[in-house]
Design a protein around this motif. Sequence first.
Motif, PDB file in Angstrom:
ATOM      1  N   UNK A   1      23.645  24.722 -18.815  1.00 51.04           N
ATOM      2  CA  UNK A   1      22.599  25.417 -19.572  1.00 51.04           C
ATOM      3  C   UNK A   1      22.191  24.610 -20.801  1.00 51.04           C
ATOM      4  N   UNK A   2      20.896  24.435 -20.972  1.00 54.66           N
ATOM      5  CA  UNK A   2      20.377  23.818 -22.198  1.00 54.66           C
ATOM      6  C   UNK A   2      20.154  22.325 -22.115  1.00 54.66           C
ATOM      7  N   UNK A   3      20.867  21.620 -21.242  1.00 54.22           N
ATOM      8  CA  UNK A   3      20.667  20.165 -21.099  1.00 54.22           C
ATOM      9  C   UNK A   3      21.025  19.758 -19.664  1.00 54.22           C
ATOM     10  N   UNK A   4      19.988  19.500 -18.892  1.00 56.71           N
ATOM     11  CA  UNK A   4      20.173  19.362 -17.450  1.00 56.71           C
ATOM     12  C   UNK A   4      20.145  17.908 -16.984  1.00 56.71           C
ATOM     13  N   UNK A   5      21.015  17.586 -16.048  1.00 56.65           N
ATOM     14  CA  UNK A   5      21.011  16.252 -15.421  1.00 56.65           C
ATOM     15  C   UNK A   5      19.724  16.109 -14.609  1.00 56.65           C
ATOM     16  N   UNK A   6      18.950  15.106 -14.927  1.00 55.30           N
ATOM     17  CA  UNK A   6      17.657  14.913 -14.262  1.00 55.30           C
ATOM     18  C   UNK A   6      17.783  13.762 -13.267  1.00 55.30           C
ATOM     19  N   UNK A   7      17.694  14.086 -11.995  1.00 57.01           N
ATOM     20  CA  UNK A   7      17.864  13.054 -10.957  1.00 57.01           C
ATOM     21  C   UNK A   7      16.562  12.306 -10.653  1.00 57.01           C
ATOM     22  N   UNK A   8      15.549  12.496 -11.460  1.00 50.64           N
ATOM     23  CA  UNK A   8      14.221  11.870 -11.383  1.00 50.64           C
ATOM     24  C   UNK A   8      13.241  12.715 -10.570  1.00 50.64           C
ATOM     25  N   UNK A   9      11.987  12.356 -10.713  1.00 49.25           N
ATOM     26  CA  UNK A   9      10.919  13.149 -10.103  1.00 49.25           C
ATOM     27  C   UNK A   9      11.033  13.152  -8.577  1.00 49.25           C
ATOM     28  N   UNK A  10      10.514  14.205  -7.988  1.00 49.03           N
ATOM     29  CA  UNK A  10      10.580  14.353  -6.530  1.00 49.03           C
ATOM     30  C   UNK A  10       9.587  13.404  -5.840  1.00 49.03           C
ATOM     31  N   UNK A  11       9.991  12.938  -4.674  1.00 51.21           N
ATOM     32  CA  UNK A  11       9.075  12.111  -3.866  1.00 51.21           C
ATOM     33  C   UNK A  11       8.518  12.906  -2.684  1.00 51.21           C
ATOM     34  N   UNK A  12       8.884  14.165  -2.570  1.00 52.95           N
ATOM     35  CA  UNK A  12       8.414  15.015  -1.457  1.00 52.95           C
ATOM     36  C   UNK A  12       6.891  14.890  -1.325  1.00 52.95           C
ATOM     37  N   UNK A  13       6.433  14.615  -0.101  1.00 58.92           N
ATOM     38  CA  UNK A  13       4.993  14.612   0.172  1.00 58.92           C
ATOM     39  C   UNK A  13       4.270  13.321  -0.175  1.00 58.92           C
ATOM     40  N   UNK A  14       5.011  12.272  -0.571  1.00 66.53           N
ATOM     41  CA  UNK A  14       4.320  11.013  -0.919  1.00 66.53           C
ATOM     42  C   UNK A  14       3.997  10.170   0.328  1.00 66.53           C
ATOM     43  N   UNK A  15       4.827  10.238   1.336  1.00 65.03           N
ATOM     44  CA  UNK A  15       4.621   9.505   2.596  1.00 65.03           C
ATOM     45  C   UNK A  15       4.271   8.030   2.373  1.00 65.03           C
ATOM     46  N   UNK A  16       4.937   7.416   1.397  1.00 66.98           N
ATOM     47  CA  UNK A  16       4.747   5.978   1.188  1.00 66.98           C
ATOM     48  C   UNK A  16       3.506   5.612   0.380  1.00 66.98           C
ATOM     49  N   UNK A  17       2.757   6.614  -0.082  1.00 62.39           N
ATOM     50  CA  UNK A  17       1.529   6.301  -0.836  1.00 62.39           C
ATOM     51  C   UNK A  17       1.789   6.370  -2.342  1.00 62.39           C
ATOM     52  N   UNK A  18       1.106   5.511  -3.095  1.00 56.63           N
ATOM     53  CA  UNK A  18       1.169   5.635  -4.555  1.00 56.63           C
ATOM     54  C   UNK A  18       2.120   4.666  -5.213  1.00 56.63           C
ATOM     55  N   UNK A  19       2.319   4.883  -6.494  1.00 54.21           N
ATOM     56  CA  UNK A  19       3.000   3.939  -7.376  1.00 54.21           C
ATOM     57  C   UNK A  19       4.437   3.605  -6.977  1.00 54.21           C
ATOM     58  N   UNK A  20       5.232   4.602  -6.604  1.00 50.96           N
ATOM     59  CA  UNK A  20       6.610   4.293  -6.173  1.00 50.96           C
ATOM     60  C   UNK A  20       6.752   4.475  -4.657  1.00 50.96           C
ATOM     61  N   UNK A  21       5.609   4.537  -3.985  1.00 51.82           N
ATOM     62  CA  UNK A  21       5.624   4.711  -2.530  1.00 51.82           C
ATOM     63  C   UNK A  21       5.994   3.394  -1.868  1.00 51.82           C
ATOM     64  N   UNK A  22       7.043   3.397  -1.088  1.00 53.91           N
ATOM     65  CA  UNK A  22       7.386   2.183  -0.342  1.00 53.91           C
ATOM     66  C   UNK A  22       7.267   2.522   1.134  1.00 53.91           C
ATOM     67  N   UNK A  23       8.426   2.725   1.788  1.00 54.95           N
ATOM     68  CA  UNK A  23       8.385   3.053   3.213  1.00 54.95           C
ATOM     69  C   UNK A  23       7.935   4.479   3.452  1.00 54.95           C
ATOM     70  N   UNK A  24       8.211   5.351   2.456  1.00 60.24           N
ATOM     71  CA  UNK A  24       7.977   6.777   2.676  1.00 60.24           C
ATOM     72  C   UNK A  24       9.131   7.394   3.444  1.00 60.24           C
ATOM     73  N   UNK A  25       9.122   8.691   3.569  1.00 58.45           N
ATOM     74  CA  UNK A  25      10.190   9.413   4.270  1.00 58.45           C
ATOM     75  C   UNK A  25       9.589  10.361   5.289  1.00 58.45           C
ATOM     76  N   UNK A  26      10.451  10.900   6.144  1.00 57.97           N
ATOM     77  CA  UNK A  26      10.014  11.927   7.091  1.00 57.97           C
ATOM     78  C   UNK A  26      10.095  13.291   6.400  1.00 57.97           C
ATOM     79  N   UNK A  27       9.482  14.286   7.008  1.00 56.83           N
ATOM     80  CA  UNK A  27       9.558  15.630   6.412  1.00 56.83           C
ATOM     81  C   UNK A  27      11.002  16.125   6.361  1.00 56.83           C
ATOM     82  N   UNK A  28      11.792  15.769   7.367  1.00 56.60           N
ATOM     83  CA  UNK A  28      13.206  16.181   7.356  1.00 56.60           C
ATOM     84  C   UNK A  28      13.914  15.568   6.154  1.00 56.60           C
ATOM     85  N   UNK A  29      13.641  14.297   5.902  1.00 57.23           N
ATOM     86  CA  UNK A  29      14.279  13.637   4.741  1.00 57.23           C
ATOM     87  C   UNK A  29      13.799  14.260   3.432  1.00 57.23           C
ATOM     88  N   UNK A  30      12.509  14.589   3.352  1.00 60.56           N
ATOM     89  CA  UNK A  30      12.004  15.244   2.134  1.00 60.56           C
ATOM     90  C   UNK A  30      12.664  16.609   1.936  1.00 60.56           C
TER      91      UNK A  30
END
Length: 378
Positions: free
Chosen positions: A207-236
């Motif tokens: 409570x009050x200070x949360x471990x942040x594992x970084x922004x979600x990549x769900x739905x990127x499918x390899x597109x955009x700034x940190x898009x590389x190979x992309x993932x499958x929907x199961x992986x997302x």
Amino acid sequence: MVKLTPPMGWNSWNTYGENINEQLIRETADAMVSQGLLEKGYEYLVIDDCWALKERDQNDRLVADPEKFPNGMKAVADYVHGKGLKFGMYSCAGNLTCAGYPGSFEHEFIDAETFAEWGVDFLKYDYCYHSPIIHGKYLYRRMGLALENCGRDILLSACSWGDDETQEWIKSTGASMWRSTGDIYDTWESVKDLVRQQEKLHPYNGVGCFNDMDMLIVGMYGKGNVGLKGCTDTQYKTHFSIWAMMGSPLMIGCDIRNMNAETKAILTNEELIRINQDRACRQPVKIRGNWMVDDENQLRYYKQLENGDIAIGLFNLSEEKVAMWVNLDELGLPHSTGKTLEAKEVWTGEKTVVKNAILRKEIAPHDCAVFRARVVNQ
Ligand code: GLA
């Protein structure tokens, strides 16, 4: 400011990087409402790096790039607030931000005032180009103090990637969340890597200070700034389930104006959001399942929830279908109690009653099952 559950929202970095502008932010704000994300709890809209001019003005103030933001940041904040959302921005504890724009080092108080004037509610504070002499704890302390004294409630989101033993000192700085891992990329390997980086850090989450594992990549499918190979929907789906289960802030990173049905279904899974936002914010606990096997690709986690329910996550990171099982003894429910566990799987809604002390589920490669379970008498 004290935040009682993991922050939820959207951040521009994963998809857009430096390609940000007022129009994009307005359309994203619209989409957060029209796609039903705000209603599910995604309330912060955060502009990441690359929003500023490379030089401060004659008063030493940060200036929004007029080509990207022709009406200035206050106008953007007003629009975002008008949608019922909260507005987030980005700066850095060093001389420069990671992308080379002015950082807030030695300008902490003046920048906090600027952000307050613009109507900012959230500040992501990065760690590039920081002083080699002054320890990070002092740098984050400065901005934490500046924000607490700027006249506005602004959440401090620290982003020092776990460097310099961040977990040992970050809570004292006033941060409400802190990046406990390096940067995410849109690949399955990156998801697995961040999960491993996180394992030893669970005891620091709360409570009050949360471990942040970084922004979600769900739905990127390899597109955009940190898009590389992309993932499958199961992986997302598995990525989102792990972040939710581990109590990470849930910051969406895809283009939410153009989400497909699968992406939307993953990001808005109500039971997982409920587990993530559970007010007790207890740390997730790794369990072994089969005492004989310690396979790092079969992850089992449980978390005791506020109302006595138990969340159980089974994550099959391996390449094969496996039967994963949990010995209820490990959750505090040995056979001797005579109790039964009633479990509902959050993706399928399937109900299971466990009377024999073992919860067992076959799981496809890269897939997962997450249960919300209840202790009952029969
Ligand atoms: C760092 C952070 C990222 C992002 C970029 C911006 O790498 O970890 O999340 O903010 O900087 O330059």
